[in-house]
Design a protein around this motif. Structure first.
Motif, mmCIF file in Angstrom:
data_model
loop_
_atom_site.group_PDB
_atom_site.id
_atom_site.type_symbol
_atom_site.label_atom_id
_atom_site.label_comp_id
_atom_site.label_asym_id
_atom_site.label_seq_id
_atom_site.Cartn_x
_atom_site.Cartn_y
_atom_site.Cartn_z
ATOM 1 N N SER A 171 0.812 -1.211 0.000
ATOM 2 C CA SER A 171 0.000 0.000 0.000
ATOM 3 C C SER A 171 0.849 1.267 0.000
ATOM 4 O O SER A 171 0.528 2.234 -0.690
ATOM 5 C CB SER A 171 -0.943 0.012 1.210
ATOM 6 N N GLN A 172 1.939 1.275 0.749
ATOM 7 C CA GLN A 172 2.799 2.460 0.803
ATOM 8 C C GLN A 172 4.263 2.038 0.808
ATOM 9 O O GLN A 172 4.633 1.071 1.468
ATOM 10 C CB GLN A 172 2.512 3.310 2.043
ATOM 11 N N ASP A 173 5.074 2.777 0.065
ATOM 12 C CA ASP A 173 6.503 2.472 0.022
ATOM 13 C C ASP A 173 7.142 2.744 1.377
ATOM 14 O O ASP A 173 7.038 3.856 1.891
ATOM 15 C CB ASP A 173 7.203 3.328 -1.034
ATOM 16 N N PRO A 174 7.807 1.753 1.956
ATOM 17 C CA PRO A 174 8.489 2.003 3.232
ATOM 18 C C PRO A 174 9.756 2.819 3.011
ATOM 19 O O PRO A 174 10.362 2.773 1.942
ATOM 20 C CB PRO A 174 8.822 0.587 3.717
ATOM 21 N N ASN A 175 10.150 3.556 4.014
ATOM 22 C CA ASN A 175 11.356 4.372 3.882
ATOM 23 C C ASN A 175 12.608 3.637 4.338
ATOM 24 O O ASN A 175 13.671 4.231 4.467
ATOM 25 C CB ASN A 175 11.216 5.681 4.668
#
Length: 270
Positions: A249-253
């Motif tokens: 769902s969201q790119d991890p940093n």
């Protein structure tokens, strides 16, 4: 959630600890069969710690390792994996974790799940894939062709049909799906955006290139990226699977992975 509410989750073991693996200079790794008992205890103890720290969690299933059919994480042959499933089941039961099912093998593609199903079936009662509670695989079957969602659906359907030859009722989960095709449909036609191609104004999309260089986030720069992700989901659903989990769902940093519908800063065009 309130303190009394229950959250149901799936658990995933990314791969065994490094000392349970044999890895070469390129960090390609194979699971050591001699550590099967140790890894089963590692999984059980990890689940016990999670449940102790998070008493409102209810873990329904655990996947034993990521993409066991390749050595990027921890390669396991179908027979080694089948043995691991059996040992983990006994270890979970011995530790009071009989309510947690095992799903797997979590292969890279639907087309590569059959050898693992055959190995499990060889040790299971007829019409069953026990002690496996659910079959899982990833559906990155669209990596090598111009987008063809019918082809993807057919690949997943063939995998489902193979599983159904050995169990009519076992759940079948796609534990990673997305839009991994190396081509993105842009206003200039189908342009490549896979490994080794530098980011530029006319090369859309985002793909993990393992060099810590980011392409422009697909979800921000190309609105048809999430449309392709939706099409991928529908292609999977059309194959009569039990469920599908999107990666991610969201790119991890913390990684240079960029499959997400949301960029690391939260920007999104979805």
């Amino acid at each position: 959630p309130t303190s009394s509410s229950v959250t149901k989750v799936l658990a995933f073991a990314w791969r065994p600890p490094l000392n349970y693996l044999s890895c070469n200079a390129q960090n390609l790794c194979v699971f050591k069969p001699s550590r099967t008992e140790d890894y089963a205890k590692f999984i059980a103890s990890s689940l016990l710690v999670i449940l102790e720290l998070c008493p409102t969690l209810r873990i329904s299933h655990v996947e034993l390792s990521n993409e066991v059919d390749i050595s990027d994480f921890a390669y396991m042959s179908p027979w080694i994996f089948a043995k691991l499933v059996s040992v983990v089941r006994k270890t979970l039961d011995a530790n009071g974790l009989n309510q947690i099912g095992i799903f797997g093998p979590g292969t890279t593609t639907a087309s590569r799940v059959l050898p693992y199903v055959l190995a499990i079936s060889a040790q299971a009662p007829k019409g069953s894939l026990a002690p496996l509670s659910a079959v899982s695989f990833h559906s990155w079957d669209d990596k090598t062709n111009i987008p063809n969602f019918r082809e993807l659906s057919n690949s997943v359907s063939r995998a489902v049909d193979h599983v159904r030859e050995y169990s009519a009722t076992i759940p079948i989960m796609v534990t990673e799906y997305g839009y991994a095709n190396p081509y993105l449909n842009t206003q200039d036609g189908y342009l490549p955006f896979k490994h080794g191609i530098e980011a530029s104004a006319n090369v859309g999309g985002c793909y993990n290139n393992h060099t810590k260089k980011y392409y422009p986030d697909a979800e921000v720069n190309h609105a048809n990226y999430p449309a392709h992700v939706l099409a991928s989901f529908l292609a999977n659903a059309n194959a009569n699977i039990s469920g599908a989990l999107y990666w991610q769902s969201q790119d991890p940093n913390i990684t240079n992975s960029c499959f997400g519908l949301n960029a690391q800063n939260g920007d999104s065009s979805v």
